[in-house]
Scaffold this active site. Structure first.
Site, short mmCIF file in Angstrom:
data_model
loop_
_atom_site.label_atom_id
_atom_site.label_comp_id
_atom_site.label_asym_id
_atom_site.label_seq_id
_atom_site.Cartn_x
_atom_site.Cartn_y
_atom_site.Cartn_z
CG HIS A 73 -1.68 1.17 1.55
ND1 HIS A 73 -3.05 1.19 1.53
CD2 HIS A 73 -1.29 2.41 1.90
CE1 HIS A 73 -3.47 2.40 1.84
NE2 HIS A 73 -2.42 3.17 2.08
CD GLU A 74 2.18 3.73 3.71
OE1 GLU A 74 2.68 4.80 3.28
OE2 GLU A 74 1.05 3.68 4.23
CG HIS A 77 0.56 6.14 -0.64
ND1 HIS A 77 -0.59 6.73 -1.11
CD2 HIS A 77 0.20 5.51 0.50
CE1 HIS A 77 -1.60 6.44 -0.29
NE2 HIS A 77 -1.15 5.70 0.70
ZN LIG Z 1 -2.08 5.18 2.49
#
Ligand SMILES: [Zn+2]
Length: 373
Positions: A73-74, A77
């Protein structure tokens, strides 16, 4: 609080760190995941005897899997950030998820950058659910796949709540930005964040849910910190770096001892020194970096100072031009990675420094006098 952490690996140059809180939290997540696993197994009417591994073992596997999913998830980004030319300083996995430290904000791409994380969580959830439905697997693996899908769907959905500091808050700010401006967009997203934190906190207290209370505290603190950061930004906007930098700078040769330089800075009441490459050439001298009293104090204080100032100085000092906006120097310092921003003139010579002391001084005055906007 984000700087403690063990760097375990690097992905595309981004250090991935594990925060100490993770060690305490992981067994707890394993326990929660185990009870979720048992619950799903029971709802699918899978008898206890059909399980080869106990639910707690599956809980542990799911907990580790969840943190890998949080990392993905990170990374989502970060990859969007990298694609837009923004350097990612680090990713830290901690108790309540991950934190990506970016070099700077990018209002232009913020909404998409923020959306990429939850999108990744949903993709993982979908993939896991697809595997659960389509792959012929032993019953307990199916249960684990379904549990993993649910966890990631919750992770994605929770992060999409339109409240700062959740990703959804950033998406909201990114979308509002063009209509009402950055300051007001931040205000809206952080105020919703604080309100949501209060609701979480109340629910958590009423239901004795420690996790919910922790999340509430985390969300409230994140929203407040962003409000402070944003108003600081506003106060500094429009002030050229030249007006707040200090020129109390000396010179140091790269092969001098840190102690000698520190003594000289103290004697002449200087904040830092340009580090110069070669003492023999008067004309062709080359400035190769900057060393501040903070760098020296840190190294000398710990008793781990290298032999020469050249080895102490920061190589990647953030740079600014005299006419640049001071709010950008603030961003560079706020990340905590550098102790100073070097201010350069046209000929690439260092003419001054901005440290957090200069920022504090400017903020105190700008706040008291009402800064030009
Ligand atoms: Zn996030």
């Amino acid at each position: 609080m984000f700087d403690q952490g063990l760097t375990v690996l690097r992905i595309r140059g981004i250090p991935i760190r594990l925060h100490i809180s993770l060690l305490i939290f992981l067994p707890f997540v394993a326990y929660v995941a185990a009870s979720q696993f048992s619950f799903i197994a029971a709802s699918l009417e899978i008898p206890r005897e059909a399980l080869r591994l106990p639910p707690l073992a599956w809980g542990a596997i799911l907990a580790v899997g969840l943190f890998v999913a949080v990392l993905a998830h990170e990374l989502a980004h970060s990859l969007v950030a990298l694609k837009n030319g923004i350097r990612v300083r680090s990713i830290t996995l901690m108790m309540l998820g991950g934190v990506s430290l970016m070099e700077r904000d990018d209002p232009e791409h913020e909404a998409w950058m923020a959306f990429a994380g939850p999108l990744m969580s949903f993709v993982i959830a979908l993939g896991s659910y697809g595997a659960y439905r389509l792959l012929p697997a032993p019953a307990e693996v199916s249960v684990a796949l379904l549990a993993f899908a649910i966890m990631n769907a919750i992770l994605g959905a929770f992060n999409l709540l339109p409240a700062f500091p959740m990703d959804g808050g950033r998406v909201l700010r990114g979308l509002l930005l063009r209509r009402i401006g950055r300051a007001r967009a931040t205000r809206v997203a952080t105020t919703i964040g604080k309100m949501m934190a209060v609701v979480f906190g109340l629910f958590g207290l009423l239901s004795w849910n420690v996790i919910l209370v922790l999340i509430a505290v985390f969300v409230y603190m994140g929203a407040s910190a962003e409000q402070v950061r944003s108003s600081t930004h506003d106060l500094l906007r429009g002030i050229p770096v030249l007006r707040l930098m200090t020129d109390r700078l000396g010179d140091a040769y790269a092969d001098e001892s840190p102690r000698a330089v520190a003594e000289r800075l103290l004697r002449h009441n200087l904040v830092g020194a340009r580090v110069i490459d070669d003492p023999r050439e008067g004309e062709g001298r080359r400035e190769i970096g900057v060393v501040t009293v903070w760098d020296l104090a840190q190294k000398l204080g710990r008793g781990v100072a290298p032999e020469t100032v050249g080895a102490v100085m920061s190589v990647n000092v953030p740079r600014a031009r005299a006419g640049d906006d001071a709010s950008r120097s603030f961003d560079a310092l706020a990340s905590g990675e550098a102790s100073a921003v070097a201010v350069l003139d046209e000929g690439e010579h260092v003419i001054g420094l901005v440290t957090s002391a200069e920022i504090q001084r400017a903020l105190a005055l700008a706040g008291a006098l009402g800064a030009p906007r």
